[in-house]
Design an enzyme around this catalytic site. Structure first.
Site, short mmCIF file in Angstrom:
data_model
loop_
_atom_site.label_atom_id
_atom_site.label_comp_id
_atom_site.label_asym_id
_atom_site.label_seq_id
_atom_site.Cartn_x
_atom_site.Cartn_y
_atom_site.Cartn_z
N TYR A 33 0.91 -1.11 -0.18
CA TYR A 33 -0.39 0.21 0.08
C TYR A 33 0.74 0.91 -0.26
O TYR A 33 2.17 1.25 0.40
CB TYR A 33 -0.55 0.22 0.89
CG TYR A 33 -0.85 0.33 2.43
CD1 TYR A 33 0.34 -0.83 3.44
CD2 TYR A 33 -0.86 1.53 2.79
CE1 TYR A 33 1.08 -0.17 4.26
CE2 TYR A 33 0.11 1.66 4.15
CZ TYR A 33 0.84 0.84 4.88
OH TYR A 33 1.48 0.94 6.22
N ARG A 52 7.97 3.90 -4.76
CA ARG A 52 8.17 2.51 -3.53
C ARG A 52 6.88 2.04 -4.02
O ARG A 52 7.43 0.91 -3.99
CB ARG A 52 8.05 3.87 -2.52
CG ARG A 52 8.09 2.73 -1.17
CD ARG A 52 8.19 3.25 0.14
NE ARG A 52 6.83 4.14 0.38
CZ ARG A 52 6.66 4.78 1.30
NH1 ARG A 52 7.56 5.59 2.05
NH2 ARG A 52 5.41 5.68 1.79
N ARG A 100 -7.15 -20.76 -1.44
CA ARG A 100 -5.89 -20.75 -0.56
C ARG A 100 -4.99 -21.56 -1.40
O ARG A 100 -4.88 -23.05 -1.12
CB ARG A 100 -6.81 -20.33 0.60
CG ARG A 100 -6.01 -20.56 1.91
CD ARG A 100 -6.55 -20.41 3.37
NE ARG A 100 -5.28 -20.28 4.40
CZ ARG A 100 -4.79 -20.53 5.09
NH1 ARG A 100 -4.65 -21.67 4.65
NH2 ARG A 100 -3.73 -20.35 5.78
N LYS A 147 6.44 -1.99 1.73
CA LYS A 147 4.94 -1.77 2.55
C LYS A 147 4.42 -2.47 2.60
O LYS A 147 2.83 -1.90 1.07
CB LYS A 147 5.14 0.08 1.56
CG LYS A 147 3.91 0.93 2.88
CD LYS A 147 4.35 2.08 2.60
CE LYS A 147 3.86 3.28 3.09
NZ LYS A 147 3.20 3.19 4.95
N GLU A 179 11.48 2.41 14.02
CA GLU A 179 10.91 3.86 13.30
C GLU A 179 9.82 3.27 14.79
O GLU A 179 9.22 2.80 15.28
CB GLU A 179 10.79 2.70 11.92
CG GLU A 179 10.10 2.23 11.82
CD GLU A 179 10.07 1.97 10.51
OE1 GLU A 179 10.23 2.99 9.88
OE2 GLU A 179 10.15 0.65 9.98
N1 PDD Z 1 3.20 5.10 7.48
N2 PDD Z 1 7.98 4.20 9.39
C1 PDD Z 1 6.44 3.31 9.24
C2 PDD Z 1 6.62 1.79 9.34
C3 PDD Z 1 5.34 3.89 8.54
O1 PDD Z 1 4.30 2.43 8.49
C4 PDD Z 1 5.90 4.91 7.43
C5 PDD Z 1 3.86 5.86 7.03
C6 PDD Z 1 6.14 5.75 7.76
C7 PDD Z 1 6.43 6.72 6.78
O2 PDD Z 1 6.15 7.12 5.04
P1 PDD Z 1 6.19 8.10 4.27
O3 PDD Z 1 6.48 9.66 4.62
O4 PDD Z 1 6.26 7.82 4.01
O5 PDD Z 1 4.50 8.39 4.99
C8 PDD Z 1 7.75 4.68 8.57
C9 PDD Z 1 2.09 5.10 7.10
C10 PDD Z 1 1.21 6.89 6.63
C11 PDD Z 1 0.81 4.89 7.22
O6 PDD Z 1 1.00 3.79 7.05
O7 PDD Z 1 -0.44 4.99 7.13
#
Ligand code: PDD
Length: 285
Positions: A33, A52, A100, A147, A179
């Protein structure tokens, strides 16, 4: 007014926005996503988000649902239909529908869904008061650079933060901060260096991170891409997080310890302001 959703080429009302029970995103979290910011009716840094997305898909050998220009025109149409001027656009690609089976199905066709969420991002009270975070063990899988929608561990972390009466949690692995639950984490050291963990499979390469580190360097700050401990963070003069939904958000308290006087510091404030001003002036950062 009911929101319009995008589901595999169709723009439909929320009640008709449906995906099969056999969708691999539902059964295996076999989906990736992106969350892009909408400011003044425009998508911010969306090209970088699509880049990305392409990388996440390629790391999982998942076919793109359609070319990027088609995704982009569908995104713009969705913004227009929902008349969102400030908020977020959520986009998800899954490997599609198949009986599945753990191995990737040969015939499945990737699915693409999108929706918008209106939200006040610029006028955030938290930017004034700062965030409080707790530290928690990082329970996630080992490919956090992709992601994926497998978000149960960060969701548990965020809930632990809520239960503790704070805003978020910083995840720690082998004694070092990785993070935040949905954001990248930074400290500002006593000598005004900005420190954040280096990129690798342990963290997501944030789109906001790339932009903010560039702005920080342009403003004359030294950026150190090295992991730090919670103890170092508690002794830092400032801390902050970055993400598409929060831009730069000051962190003023870690595990109950105030940083400095417990209010947002000048470096976090400056970087937030530069980020917002640049985003409002240029769509690509
Ligand atoms: N999350 N690290 C993680 C684990 C994240 O899920 C996100 C973003 C970031 C920051 O990435 P970016 O700057 O590209 O938004 C770092 C989004 C906002 C979410 O899951 O809602």
């Amino acid at each position: 007014m009911s929101r319009t959703f995008y589901v595999n080429g169709e723009f439909v009302a929320e009640e008709n926005a449906k995906i099969s029970v056999l969708d691999r995103g539902f059964l295996f979290a076999d989906a990736v996503y992106e969350v892009s910011t909408i400011l003044a009716g425009k998508l911010i840094d969306n090209k970088a988000h699509l880049k990305r997305l392409a990388r996440s898909l390629s790391e999982l050998s998942m076919a793109p649902p359609c070319p990027d220009d088609e995704i982009q025109s569908a995104q713009l149409k969705l913004l227009e239909l929902n008349e969102v001027s400030e908020g977020l656009l959520y986009l998800q690609v899954s490997r599609g529908v198949a009986d599945r089976d753990f191995a990737y199905p040969k015939e499945a066709k990737s699915s693409l869904v999108m929706f918008t969420q209106a939200k006040n991002l610029l006028k955030s009270p938290m930017a004034e008061s700062g965030m409080h975070v707790i530290s928690i063990p990082d329970l996630r899988w080992k490919r956090r650079d992709i992601k994926t929608v497998g978000l149960l561990a960060p969701s548990m972390g965020k809930q632990a933060a809520m239960d503790a009466g704070v805003h978020d949690a910083w995840m720690v692995e082998d004694g070092l901060v990785t993070e935040g639950t949905s954001n990248n984490a930074y400290i500002v050291t006593a000598d005004k260096k900005i420190q954040t963990r280096h990129l690798g499979s342990e963290i997501l390469s944030g789109i906001t991170r790339t932009a903010v580190l560039k702005f920080a360097k342009e403003a004359g700050y030294t950026v150190v891409e090295e992991p730090f401990t919670i103890e170092q963070a508690r002794q830092a003069s400032e801390a902050f997080i970055t993400s598409a939904s929060t831009f730069v958000m000051p962190v003023v308290n870690i595990d109950g310890v105030n940083l400095g006087d417990g209010t947002p510091g000048p470096v976090s404030r400056q970087l937030r302001q530069v980020y917002i001003e640049t985003a409002l002036a240029h769509q690509d950062l």
